[in-house]
Design a protein around this motif. Structure first.
Motif, PDB file in Angstrom:
ATOM      1  N   LEU A   1      57.824  54.078  -4.795  1.00  0.00           N
ATOM      2  CA  LEU A   1      56.586  53.310  -5.038  1.00  0.00           C
ATOM      3  C   LEU A   1      56.750  51.943  -4.387  1.00  0.00           C
ATOM      4  CD1 LEU A   1      53.889  53.075  -6.659  1.00  0.00           C
ATOM      5  CD2 LEU A   1      55.239  52.214  -8.565  1.00  0.00           C
TER       6      LEU A   1
ATOM      7  N   GLN B   1      61.047  51.698  -7.363  1.00  0.00           N
ATOM      8  CA  GLN B   1      60.063  50.707  -6.943  1.00  0.00           C
ATOM      9  C   GLN B   1      60.648  49.805  -5.863  1.00  0.00           C
ATOM     10  OE1 GLN B   1      57.685  48.648  -9.994  1.00  0.00           O
ATOM     11  NE2 GLN B   1      58.974  49.700 -11.494  1.00  0.00           N
TER      12      GLN B   1
ATOM     13  N   ARG C   1      59.498  46.285  -4.342  1.00  0.00           N
ATOM     14  CA  ARG C   1      58.488  45.217  -4.478  1.00  0.00           C
ATOM     15  C   ARG C   1      58.730  44.179  -3.389  1.00  0.00           C
ATOM     16  NH1 ARG C   1      59.103  44.431  -9.987  1.00  0.00           N
ATOM     17  NH2 ARG C   1      60.316  42.590  -9.562  1.00  0.00           N
TER      18      ARG C   1
END
Lengths: 433, 319
Positions: A36, A67, A69
């Motif tokens: 993600l 994740q 980011r």
């Protein structure tokens, strides 16, 4: 001797059998990883995503979500690198300029059939436009976003007997009245109006002036993207912006060195009577200058000849075409839009309801108008007048190489508006070819 | 007899021992040759790694520069030297080249002159010399991006310390947007570049100065040489080799420098502080024009390779 040879054979056969079993069984039981990629930076939103991920993983044993980011600035480059390097994420968040770029590469999967028709009905046209391909298919789901509006010093306006500006003329009148040489050194130290025009932002804050004057900047005609920068409307809008600095001198030319934070600081220090900035700045000013409470307000973008068009967009979630786990990725997005940690609020709802985030749905507008901080009201009212960056695939390239520097040069009076727009018009045509 | 043995026999033969112990000498020298090979064997893995990690991307970059390859043609199309030819008509490239030349020349010279001055001061017998030597390294050890952010705040027009100081001293009447004016931006960025690089120059030159024999200076003084003559005829010649290395390295680093300018100005306002390095970044990372970005990068590489060649040649010559 015979026994040991027999044992050896058994051992070899046993090992082979174990290997065979190991080669078959992991497929069923191995951990599936979902990547993600997102740019969430507000702490409450980060926490929300973390919780959603943890809940999804718990409900789907064997699924692990990793994740990544990154900042919005680094996002396009990093996403591109991952795609070119053959290790793309499964799901990515994107802003409109990225959508246009990566769609042109064919990077996003068609998810039309996976989107709930009721959600589609809810979306404002500006949001739907972003995730809709030229053939009318959907390759993303809009999520939270931001819009821009104006901030002003209510106390100074009151003292000068000025009302909240509704039109460009009102803006100019108020800006002239509130540009002052407070310390008497012969140069203004309180300016009527400012907006961020540093290299990173220059083109973003130029667009609304041109839109408000009636030009689309660039638009799709007969199946291809063309520049509208040779139109009288584009000239009028840009000229009005430049005149605020060069002719009327109500805005300092040094805004070319100011990002949103510097402009906000200038506002809290009493340097600017009006500023343009994003919705998140409401919280920044409240936190940094509590002594100004009640002395400042916000208002919806003033109207130019063609309306109050202003910058604003929802970001959107996309499943990558190269994802090896498209079904699982869609399942996670579906989870975000159907499940939640509070009654009647999905994760997606809550993601957009965290203060200063906005959502481009009709139900959000109805909800937020009644519940949000009144200082955010103009940002909500502005949603229907919001426009994303042009969705031309070459826009980001055009903005980075030409629009940003030329906007800065125009504002500093180093090139005339007419010449600059002629060059920009030509450059966009070259890039689009 | 193997190759090493033959060579060894001939060499040892010239010393008159071959006839007496030809086999033994051969074995000894084979052993010596093997010893000589040891460093190369240890260096080999690193050399291979460097070749793979450096040459492959460089070769890839060269190939990329000969292709039309961007977001719309991610697989690329061979176009020969078109990208290089196009640069001739690209005003941003020429502006960036001019800025890069100005930036490199001014920063390198100023770094050297300030660094030399600082090295001479730090070499003097002053109290707390050790503390000063440690302090001078501070700008060098701070990461580039953090330095740039700190300077961005110092330069800020409205609330920057620099403007406040200059106003208090009566040197300016109104605040100056150091990074916002095309007339000042390159000089403002250049000042940061100088500040950042001076410690390296100073420390390297200081090390060389400490190797200068005191007797040599004292003898010159006894012979009637003044301070300037000692500096001109003893110190400067002594520092010549070190200075060359320092100048070559500073030039390469400064020419390629990216972080400071990117964080401070992103090449703006307009194109006023655009350097070749920031232009490559823009072309590659935001405009996704990979072919053109690679063409600019290749030109930069050729320039730097020339400097590196001069540097290596000098080192080989001296060693």
């Amino acid at each position: 001797m015979r026994v040991s040879r027999a044992l050896g054979r058994v051992a070899v056969l046993g090992t082979l059998a174990l290997l065979a079993v190991a080669m078959v069984t992991p497929v069923a039981s191995a951990e599936v990883t979902l990547h993600l990629f997102h740019m969430t930076w507000i702490p409450e939103e980060i926490q929300l995503i973390d919780e959603a991920v943890a809940t999804f993983e718990k409900a789907n044993p064997g699924v692990r979500i990793i994740q990544t980011r990154v900042s919005w600035t680094d996002a396009p480059g990093q996403l591109l690198t991952s795609i070119m390097g053959g290790s793309p994420p499964d799901i990515t968040l994107a802003r409109p300029s990225m959508v246009a770029q990566f769609r042109s590469m064919g990077a996003f999967a068609d998810i039309t059939d996976a989107i709930d028709p009721s959600l589609k009905k809810e979306l404002l046209p500006a949001a739907l436009q972003i995730v809709q391909t030229e053939s009318g298919r959907l390759d993303g789901i809009p999520t939270e976003g931001c819009t821009w509006a104006w901030f002003y010093r209510k106390d100074w306006f009151g003292q000068a007997g000025l009302g909240v500006p509704q039109t460009w003329d009102d803006v100019l009148r108020a800006a002239k009245a509130l540009t002052k040489d407070v310390n008497g050194d012969g140069t203004p130290d309180q300016w009527g109006l400012a907006w961020p025009l540093q290299a990173e932002n220059a083109h973003e804050y130029w667009l609304p002036w041109v839109w408000q004057a009636g030009s689309q900047v660039v638009e799709r005609r007969d199946g291809k993207w063309v520049s509208d920068l040779d139109s009288p409307e584009a000239l009028a809008g840009t000229q009005f912006m430049v005149d605020l600095v060069q002719k009327h001198r109500v805005t300092p030319a040094t805004i070319v060195d100011m990002d949103w934070e510097a402009i906000t600081t200038g506002f809290t220090l009493g340097k600017f009577a009006m500023i343009q900035n994003g919705a998140w700045v409401v919280g920044t000013i409240q936190g940094r200058a509590p002594e100004l409470a009640g002395k400042w307000g916000t208002f919806i973008a003033p109207s130019g000849p063609a309306g109050r068009w202003h910058l604003g967009w929802p970001n959107s979630w996309h499943v990558l075409k190269a994802s090896r786990n498209q079904d699982l990725a869609l399942k996670f997005l579906n989870f975000l839009y159907t499940k939640g940690r509070k009654p009647n609020l999905t994760y997606a709802d809550e993601y957009a309801l965290i203060p200063t985030s906005l959502n481009w749905t009709s139900s959000f507008i109805a909800y937020a108008r009644n519940t949000y901080d009144p200082l955010l009201r103009p940002f909500i009212d502005n949603l229907e007048w919001s426009r994303p960056w042009p969705l031309a695939p070459a826009w980001e390239q055009f903005a980075e190489l030409y629009a940003k520097p030329y906007v800065q040069d125009m504002v500093q009076g180093r090139v005339t508006v007419k010449d600059a727009l002629a060059t920009l018009h030509q450059r966009f045509g070259e890039l689009q070819r | 007899m193997n190759l090493w043995g033959l060579r060894a026999t001939r060499r040892v033969g010239s010393r008159g021992r071959t006839q007496a112990h030809p086999e033994g000498a051969s074995v000894i020298l084979s052993h010596k040759a093997a010893q000589r090979a040891v460093p190369y064997l240890f260096l080999a893995p690193t050399a291979v790694l460097v070749m793979v990690l450096l040459l492959v991307p460089v070769a890839n970059g060269f190939m990329l520069s000969l292709q039309e390859r961007d977001l719309f043609n991610p697989t690329g199309r061979f176009t020969g030297l078109t990208n290089f030819i196009k640069l001739g008509d690209d005003p941003i490239f020429w502006r960036a080249l001019l800025n890069t030349v100005q930036w490199t020349v001014v920063v390198v010279l100023a770094q050297y002159l300030f660094g030399l001055g600082l090295a001479l001061l730090l070499n003097a017998d002053v109290r707390g010399r050790g503390v000063f030597r440690a302090l001078v390294l501070v700008p060098w050890v701070i990461p580039q991006a953090i330095s740039a952010i700190a300077w961005k705040w110092l330069y800020a027009e409205q609330y920057g310390v620099l403007n406040a100081l200059l106003r208090d001293m009566g040197l300016i009447k109104a605040n100056v947007a150091w990074l916002g004016l095309p007339e000042t931006v390159m000089w403002a960025v250049t000042a940061v570049g100088i500040w950042k690089g001076v410690p390296f120059v100073a420390i390297v030159l200081l090390a060389a100065l400490q190797a200068l024999e005191r007797e040599q200076v004292e003898a010159a003084v006894v012979d009637g040489a003044g301070g300037w003559q000692v500096f001109r005829f003893i110190t400067i010649p002594h520092l010549r080799y070190t200075s060359f290395i320092v100048l070559a390295l500073s030039t390469i680093w400064t020419f390629n420098q990216f972080d400071l300018t990117h964080v401070l100005t992103r090449g703006g306002p307009g194109y006023a502080s655009q350097l070749l390095s920031t232009y490559v970044y823009q072309l590659f990372m935001t405009a996704f024009d990979f072919g053109k970005a690679a063409a600019v990068a290749v030109l930069m590489l050729i320039t730097v390779a020339f400097l590196a060649w001069a540097y290596i040649r000098r080192i080989v010559y001296h060693s």
